[in-house]
Design a protein around this motif. Structure first.
Motif, PDB file in Angstrom:
ATOM      1  N   ASP A   1      13.668   2.775  15.523  1.00  0.00           N
ATOM      2  CA  ASP A   1      12.331   2.294  15.632  1.00  0.00           C
ATOM      3  C   ASP A   1      11.384   3.226  15.731  1.00  0.00           C
ATOM      4  N   MET A   2      11.459   3.766  16.994  1.00  0.00           N
ATOM      5  CA  MET A   2      10.682   5.075  17.585  1.00  0.00           C
ATOM      6  C   MET A   2      10.228   5.977  16.685  1.00  0.00           C
ATOM      7  N   ALA A   3      11.316   6.675  15.754  1.00  0.00           N
ATOM      8  CA  ALA A   3      10.830   7.376  14.780  1.00  0.00           C
ATOM      9  C   ALA A   3      10.250   7.098  13.703  1.00  0.00           C
ATOM     10  N   ALA A   4       9.911   5.713  13.357  1.00  0.00           N
ATOM     11  CA  ALA A   4       9.347   5.276  12.113  1.00  0.00           C
ATOM     12  C   ALA A   4       7.929   5.306  12.334  1.00  0.00           C
ATOM     13  N   ASP A   5       7.318   5.413  10.979  1.00  0.00           N
ATOM     14  CA  ASP A   5       5.999   5.306  10.856  1.00  0.00           C
ATOM     15  C   ASP A   5       5.465   3.864  11.011  1.00  0.00           C
ATOM     16  N   TYR A   6       6.066   2.935  10.514  1.00  0.00           N
ATOM     17  CA  TYR A   6       6.152   1.442  10.499  1.00  0.00           C
ATOM     18  C   TYR A   6       7.406   0.820  10.481  1.00  0.00           C
ATOM     19  N   VAL A   7       7.331  -0.116  11.434  1.00  0.00           N
ATOM     20  CA  VAL A   7       8.314  -1.046  11.532  1.00  0.00           C
ATOM     21  C   VAL A   7       7.895  -2.346  11.150  1.00  0.00           C
TER      22      VAL A   7
ATOM     23  N   LEU B   1       8.445   8.843   0.593  1.00  0.00           N
ATOM     24  CA  LEU B   1       8.532   7.557   1.337  1.00  0.00           C
ATOM     25  C   LEU B   1      10.090   7.219   1.369  1.00  0.00           C
ATOM     26  N   PHE B   2      10.414   6.781   2.671  1.00  0.00           N
ATOM     27  CA  PHE B   2      11.827   6.413   2.908  1.00  0.00           C
ATOM     28  C   PHE B   2      11.723   5.021   3.575  1.00  0.00           C
ATOM     29  N   VAL B   3      12.151   3.976   2.611  1.00  0.00           N
ATOM     30  CA  VAL B   3      12.144   2.659   3.108  1.00  0.00           C
ATOM     31  C   VAL B   3      13.424   2.178   3.564  1.00  0.00           C
ATOM     32  N   ALA B   4      13.903   1.992   4.818  1.00  0.00           N
ATOM     33  CA  ALA B   4      15.062   1.440   5.190  1.00  0.00           C
ATOM     34  C   ALA B   4      15.114   0.103   5.405  1.00  0.00           C
ATOM     35  N   VAL B   5      16.035  -0.667   4.774  1.00  0.00           N
ATOM     36  CA  VAL B   5      15.855  -2.294   4.650  1.00  0.00           C
ATOM     37  C   VAL B   5      17.337  -3.088   5.021  1.00  0.00           C
ATOM     38  N   GLY B   6      17.136  -3.530   6.032  1.00  0.00           N
ATOM     39  CA  GLY B   6      18.217  -4.572   6.165  1.00  0.00           C
ATOM     40  C   GLY B   6      19.405  -3.822   6.860  1.00  0.00           C
ATOM     41  N   SER B   7      19.054  -2.822   7.732  1.00  0.00           N
ATOM     42  CA  SER B   7      20.373  -2.003   8.341  1.00  0.00           C
ATOM     43  C   SER B   7      19.993  -1.901  10.046  1.00  0.00           C
TER      44      SER B   7
ATOM     45  N   ASP C   1       0.887  -1.216  -0.139  1.00  0.00           N
ATOM     46  CA  ASP C   1      -0.105   0.174  -0.034  1.00  0.00           C
ATOM     47  C   ASP C   1       1.033   1.258  -0.170  1.00  0.00           C
ATOM     48  N   LEU C   2       1.990   1.303   0.951  1.00  0.00           N
ATOM     49  CA  LEU C   2       2.946   2.471   1.075  1.00  0.00           C
ATOM     50  C   LEU C   2       3.492   2.727  -0.261  1.00  0.00           C
ATOM     51  N   VAL C   3       3.882   1.544  -1.062  1.00  0.00           N
ATOM     52  CA  VAL C   3       4.664   1.810  -2.259  1.00  0.00           C
ATOM     53  C   VAL C   3       3.820   2.162  -3.364  1.00  0.00           C
ATOM     54  N   SER C   4       2.491   1.759  -3.489  1.00  0.00           N
ATOM     55  CA  SER C   4       1.845   2.256  -4.473  1.00  0.00           C
ATOM     56  C   SER C   4       0.958   3.537  -4.395  1.00  0.00           C
ATOM     57  N   GLY C   5       1.139   3.946  -3.084  1.00  0.00           N
ATOM     58  CA  GLY C   5       0.670   5.484  -2.901  1.00  0.00           C
ATOM     59  C   GLY C   5       1.798   6.432  -2.822  1.00  0.00           C
ATOM     60  N   ALA C   6       3.233   5.787  -3.107  1.00  0.00           N
ATOM     61  CA  ALA C   6       4.144   7.022  -2.903  1.00  0.00           C
ATOM     62  C   ALA C   6       4.439   7.615  -4.345  1.00  0.00           C
TER      63      ALA C   6
ATOM     64  N   THR D   1       7.185   9.688   4.893  1.00  0.00           N
ATOM     65  CA  THR D   1       6.914   8.563   5.750  1.00  0.00           C
ATOM     66  C   THR D   1       8.047   7.615   5.757  1.00  0.00           C
ATOM     67  N   LEU D   2       8.249   7.258   6.988  1.00  0.00           N
ATOM     68  CA  LEU D   2       9.582   6.344   7.342  1.00  0.00           C
ATOM     69  C   LEU D   2       9.090   4.936   7.419  1.00  0.00           C
ATOM     70  N   VAL D   3       9.651   3.900   6.848  1.00  0.00           N
ATOM     71  CA  VAL D   3       9.397   2.720   7.098  1.00  0.00           C
ATOM     72  C   VAL D   3      10.727   1.978   7.421  1.00  0.00           C
ATOM     73  N   ILE D   4      10.842   0.904   8.390  1.00  0.00           N
ATOM     74  CA  ILE D   4      11.789   0.180   8.622  1.00  0.00           C
ATOM     75  C   ILE D   4      11.571  -1.258   8.567  1.00  0.00           C
ATOM     76  N   VAL D   5      12.292  -1.931   7.531  1.00  0.00           N
ATOM     77  CA  VAL D   5      12.024  -3.277   7.433  1.00  0.00           C
ATOM     78  C   VAL D   5      13.375  -4.065   7.939  1.00  0.00           C
ATOM     79  N   ASN D   6      13.097  -4.798   8.916  1.00  0.00           N
ATOM     80  CA  ASN D   6      14.468  -5.473   9.433  1.00  0.00           C
ATOM     81  C   ASN D   6      13.938  -6.494  10.448  1.00  0.00           C
ATOM     82  N   ARG D   7      14.681  -7.495  10.529  1.00  0.00           N
ATOM     83  CA  ARG D   7      14.337  -8.709  11.402  1.00  0.00           C
ATOM     84  C   ARG D   7      14.677  -8.203  13.034  1.00  0.00           C
ATOM     85  N   ASP D   8      15.608  -7.477  13.191  1.00  0.00           N
ATOM     86  CA  ASP D   8      15.998  -7.170  14.809  1.00  0.00           C
ATOM     87  C   ASP D   8      15.586  -5.586  14.676  1.00  0.00           C
ATOM     88  N   PRO D   9      15.449  -5.245  16.109  1.00  0.00           N
ATOM     89  CA  PRO D   9      14.953  -3.806  16.382  1.00  0.00           C
ATOM     90  C   PRO D   9      16.030  -3.094  15.920  1.00  0.00           C
TER      91      PRO D   9
END
Ligand code: NAD
Length: 254
Positions: free
Chosen positions: A233-239, A195-201, A16-21, A221-229
């Motif tokens: 994370d507190m600053a992100a709109d979605y984790v 939209l800013f998507v942080a992945v695997g960092s 949804d986020l990507v298609s709305g960006a 909008t900030l999205v963090i995609v990651n296995r570990d915290p």
């Protein structure tokens, strides 16, 4: 800051986020490439659990450090050339091709974004790459093959054939100045995205890890995609917590 660890929900949110960006930026770290067989730095079994980093100052001062740096580069070249882009790399490449993602800002040096089809001009490599080398004084280029041949023939780290300066792989070591052009391009892309998507960092290596927070403070909008915290994370709109390949899979071309 909703934390989503359900795969189906995470996929739906990302879609949804990507298609709305309008103009998205993807920022990647070593975690995007672990599913391609390249270990990251800080996970269990990651590179730092096996060896100490080589600091730039040590490279400048010590022949032993230079030889060890080269040994690792040649090993990495083999690992990187055997690795294949995974579903997340392919999904991101297709989002760049469709114009949704303007730039991929990466801390990675493995070249997998380009090999998944992202054009060079759309990838901003903050920490360089392990493709070739250059003189630290005059920037004269040297291939890894030439560097390897010199080391074997002369039993010492290569020197520049033009000015005699130290030759180093185009990778940014800890303590080495950041590349000016790439930092500037990354700043512009970050300021300009919605939209800013942080992945695997793990988002602990600065100044690179400053980009997600900069995007957020510019209204993206900030999205963090990651296995570990992560500390951000507190600053992100979605984790979105989970395996990166599976989260991006629905966005990858079939
Ligand atoms: P990092 O090792 O600090 O963090 C990686 C993060 O990815 C971890 O938090 C981990 O939880 C997460 N992760 C790993 N595999 C995952 C998966 N399959 N799914 C979901 N999450 C996963 O990496 P970083 O933040 O990029 O560290 C910075 C430095 O690492 C950079 O300077 C980069 O140059 C260097 N590095 C690059 C490579 C590469 O080019 N592939 C490999 C190792 C290190």
């Amino acid at each position: 800051m909703p934390i989503v660890d359900d795969l189906a929900k995470g996929r739906a949110i990302l879609g949804d986020l990507v298609s709305g960006a309008g103009r998205a930026v993807v920022f990647t770290g070593a975690g995007i490439s672990t599913e391609s067989g390249i270990p990251d730095f800080r996970s269990p079994g990651g590179i730092w659990s096996q060896m100490e980093p080589i600091y730039f100052e040590d490279f400048l001062l010590s022949e032993q450090a230079r030889r060890e740096d080269w040994r690792r580069r040649f090993e990495m070249r083999k690992l990187f050339s055997e690795a294949q882009p995974n579903a997340a790399h392919r999904a991101i490449a297709s989002l760049v091709e469709s114009g949704i993602v303007s730039y991929v800002i990466t801390q990675n040096i493995d070249g997998l974004h380009q090999r998944s089809g992202v054009l060079d001009e759309r990838v901003i490599e903050l920490h360089g790459n392990a493709v070739d080398a250059a003189c630290l004084e005059c920037a004269h280029g040297m291939s890894f093959d030439t560097a390897q041949a010199i080391i074997e023939a002369e039993d010492r780290a290569p020197r520049c054939p033009v000015c005699g300066g130290l030759v180093k792989a185009r990778v940014i070591n800890f303590g080495q100045p950041m590349p000016v052009d790439e930092m500037e391009r990354a700043e512009i892309a970050t300021d300009d995205c919605d939209l800013f998507v942080a992945v695997g960092s793990s988002l602990v290596v600065y100044p690179a890890a400053g980009f997600p927070l900069a995007a957020k403070s510019h209204g993206a909008t900030l999205v963090i995609v990651n296995r570990d915290p992560t500390d951000q994370d507190m600053a992100a709109d979605y984790v979105l917590r989970g395996p990166i390949g599976a989260l991006f899979e629905p966005l990858a071309p079939t």
